[in-house]
Motif scaffolding. Structure first.
Motif, PDB file in Angstrom:
ATOM      1  N   GLN A 197      60.025  37.915  25.756  1.00  0.00           N
ATOM      2  CA  GLN A 197      59.037  38.328  24.550  1.00  0.00           C
ATOM      3  C   GLN A 197      58.024  39.325  25.087  1.00  0.00           C
ATOM      4  O   GLN A 197      57.764  40.296  24.367  1.00  0.00           O
ATOM      5  CB  GLN A 197      58.180  37.122  24.309  1.00  0.00           C
ATOM      6  CG  GLN A 197      59.216  36.281  23.142  1.00  0.00           C
ATOM      7  CD  GLN A 197      58.250  35.383  22.490  1.00  0.00           C
ATOM      8  OE1 GLN A 197      57.119  34.733  22.672  1.00  0.00           O
ATOM      9  NE2 GLN A 197      58.699  35.046  21.132  1.00  0.00           N
ATOM     10  N   GLN A 198      57.488  39.326  26.331  1.00  0.00           N
ATOM     11  CA  GLN A 198      56.577  39.988  26.847  1.00  0.00           C
ATOM     12  C   GLN A 198      57.226  41.343  27.150  1.00  0.00           C
ATOM     13  O   GLN A 198      56.764  42.528  26.849  1.00  0.00           O
ATOM     14  CB  GLN A 198      56.070  39.576  28.260  1.00  0.00           C
ATOM     15  CG  GLN A 198      55.105  38.509  27.716  1.00  0.00           C
ATOM     16  CD  GLN A 198      54.474  37.745  29.293  1.00  0.00           C
ATOM     17  OE1 GLN A 198      55.340  37.711  30.082  1.00  0.00           O
ATOM     18  NE2 GLN A 198      53.498  37.036  29.182  1.00  0.00           N
TER      19      GLN A 198
ATOM     20  N   ALA B 110      57.730  43.392  23.775  1.00  0.00           N
ATOM     21  CA  ALA B 110      56.500  43.752  23.030  1.00  0.00           C
ATOM     22  C   ALA B 110      55.904  44.937  24.141  1.00  0.00           C
ATOM     23  O   ALA B 110      55.610  45.794  23.359  1.00  0.00           O
ATOM     24  CB  ALA B 110      55.435  42.486  23.310  1.00  0.00           C
TER      25      ALA B 110
ATOM     26  N   ALA C  67      55.662  48.665  22.472  1.00  0.00           N
ATOM     27  CA  ALA C  67      54.314  49.457  22.664  1.00  0.00           C
ATOM     28  C   ALA C  67      54.747  50.754  23.432  1.00  0.00           C
ATOM     29  O   ALA C  67      54.191  51.921  22.821  1.00  0.00           O
ATOM     30  CB  ALA C  67      53.315  48.530  23.581  1.00  0.00           C
TER      31      ALA C  67
ATOM     32  N   ALA D 239      62.850  43.932  19.982  1.00  0.00           N
ATOM     33  CA  ALA D 239      61.821  43.205  19.685  1.00  0.00           C
ATOM     34  C   ALA D 239      62.408  42.070  18.677  1.00  0.00           C
ATOM     35  O   ALA D 239      61.991  40.873  18.646  1.00  0.00           O
ATOM     36  CB  ALA D 239      60.791  43.924  19.093  1.00  0.00           C
TER      37      ALA D 239
ATOM     38  N   GLN E  14      56.640  39.230  12.820  1.00  0.00           N
ATOM     39  CA  GLN E  14      56.010  39.534  13.970  1.00  0.00           C
ATOM     40  C   GLN E  14      56.086  40.594  14.542  1.00  0.00           C
ATOM     41  O   GLN E  14      55.053  41.442  15.116  1.00  0.00           O
ATOM     42  CB  GLN E  14      56.445  38.385  15.021  1.00  0.00           C
ATOM     43  CG  GLN E  14      55.978  36.699  14.505  1.00  0.00           C
ATOM     44  CD  GLN E  14      56.781  36.082  15.479  1.00  0.00           C
ATOM     45  OE1 GLN E  14      57.921  35.899  15.975  1.00  0.00           O
ATOM     46  NE2 GLN E  14      56.184  34.901  16.016  1.00  0.00           N
ATOM     47  N   VAL E  15      57.327  41.382  14.396  1.00  0.00           N
ATOM     48  CA  VAL E  15      57.465  42.623  14.975  1.00  0.00           C
ATOM     49  C   VAL E  15      56.777  43.666  14.066  1.00  0.00           C
ATOM     50  O   VAL E  15      55.953  44.494  14.564  1.00  0.00           O
ATOM     51  CB  VAL E  15      58.773  43.092  14.723  1.00  0.00           C
ATOM     52  CG1 VAL E  15      59.228  44.561  15.091  1.00  0.00           C
ATOM     53  CG2 VAL E  15      59.853  42.330  15.760  1.00  0.00           C
TER      54      VAL E  15
ATOM     55  N   LEU F 185      53.465  43.559  15.616  1.00  0.00           N
ATOM     56  CA  LEU F 185      53.138  44.096  16.769  1.00  0.00           C
ATOM     57  C   LEU F 185      53.114  45.622  16.623  1.00  0.00           C
ATOM     58  O   LEU F 185      52.275  46.480  17.280  1.00  0.00           O
ATOM     59  CB  LEU F 185      54.379  43.775  17.685  1.00  0.00           C
ATOM     60  CG  LEU F 185      54.475  42.238  18.277  1.00  0.00           C
ATOM     61  CD1 LEU F 185      55.666  42.069  18.860  1.00  0.00           C
ATOM     62  CD2 LEU F 185      53.424  42.287  19.451  1.00  0.00           C
ATOM     63  N   GLU F 186      53.744  46.121  15.713  1.00  0.00           N
ATOM     64  CA  GLU F 186      54.031  47.380  15.324  1.00  0.00           C
ATOM     65  C   GLU F 186      52.614  48.022  14.895  1.00  0.00           C
ATOM     66  O   GLU F 186      51.907  49.272  15.276  1.00  0.00           O
ATOM     67  CB  GLU F 186      54.940  48.006  14.332  1.00  0.00           C
ATOM     68  CG  GLU F 186      56.342  47.955  14.662  1.00  0.00           C
ATOM     69  CD  GLU F 186      57.315  47.873  13.825  1.00  0.00           C
ATOM     70  OE1 GLU F 186      58.371  48.757  14.005  1.00  0.00           O
ATOM     71  OE2 GLU F 186      57.311  47.385  12.639  1.00  0.00           O
TER      72      GLU F 186
ATOM     73  N   VAL G  44      50.131  48.086  17.650  1.00  0.00           N
ATOM     74  CA  VAL G  44      50.403  49.423  18.489  1.00  0.00           C
ATOM     75  C   VAL G  44      49.886  50.664  17.932  1.00  0.00           C
ATOM     76  O   VAL G  44      48.850  51.558  18.513  1.00  0.00           O
ATOM     77  CB  VAL G  44      51.770  49.660  19.006  1.00  0.00           C
ATOM     78  CG1 VAL G  44      52.128  50.820  19.675  1.00  0.00           C
ATOM     79  CG2 VAL G  44      52.307  48.462  19.904  1.00  0.00           C
TER      80      VAL G  44
END
Length: 113
Positions: A45-46, A49, A53, A75, A83-84, A87-88, A91
């Motif tokens: 997962q890290q 991500a 990023a 992702a 969740q994606v 995250l987007e 970023v």
């Protein structure tokens, strides 16, 4: 994102915040070399991500390097679509903050004891 962009103000805020939140110093130290992590120190997962990023921070269309489409696809193997999307947006927002801070010449925050 702040590391990729070299934003001293944002790094002076987020690195101590990460430590306070429990992120190990070793992880912060190894962050620039996440792609070369053969030990599995960074979780799937890290890595997904970080890949996202990087792709959204340093788009390289036509270079054969990371593309946003590839990063999103990667992702989605680790996160839900919602969740994606979160995250987007994170970023994109950090990129905006970095550009404003760098362009304004904001210095790093003083170290707090």
């Amino acid at each position: 994102v702040s590391q990729i962009n070299g934003c001293p103000t944002c790094l002076s805020i987020h690195v101590p915040g990460a430590r306070k939140a429990g992120v190990e110093q070793r992880m912060l130290d190894l962050l620039p070399s996440w792609r070369q992590d053969s030990s599995g120190f960074f979780s799937a997962q890290q890595r997904a991500a970080l890949y996202l990023a990087e792709a959204l921070t340093e788009p390289q269309p036509g270079s054969g390097r990371t593309t946003a489409e590839d990063a999103v696809e990667a992702a989605l193997t680790e996160f839900t679509a919602e969740q994606v999307a979160a995250l987007e947006w994170a970023v994109v927002l950090i990129n905006a903050y970095n550009r404003i801070s760098i362009g304004s010449g904001h210095p790093p925050l003083p170290t707090r004891g």
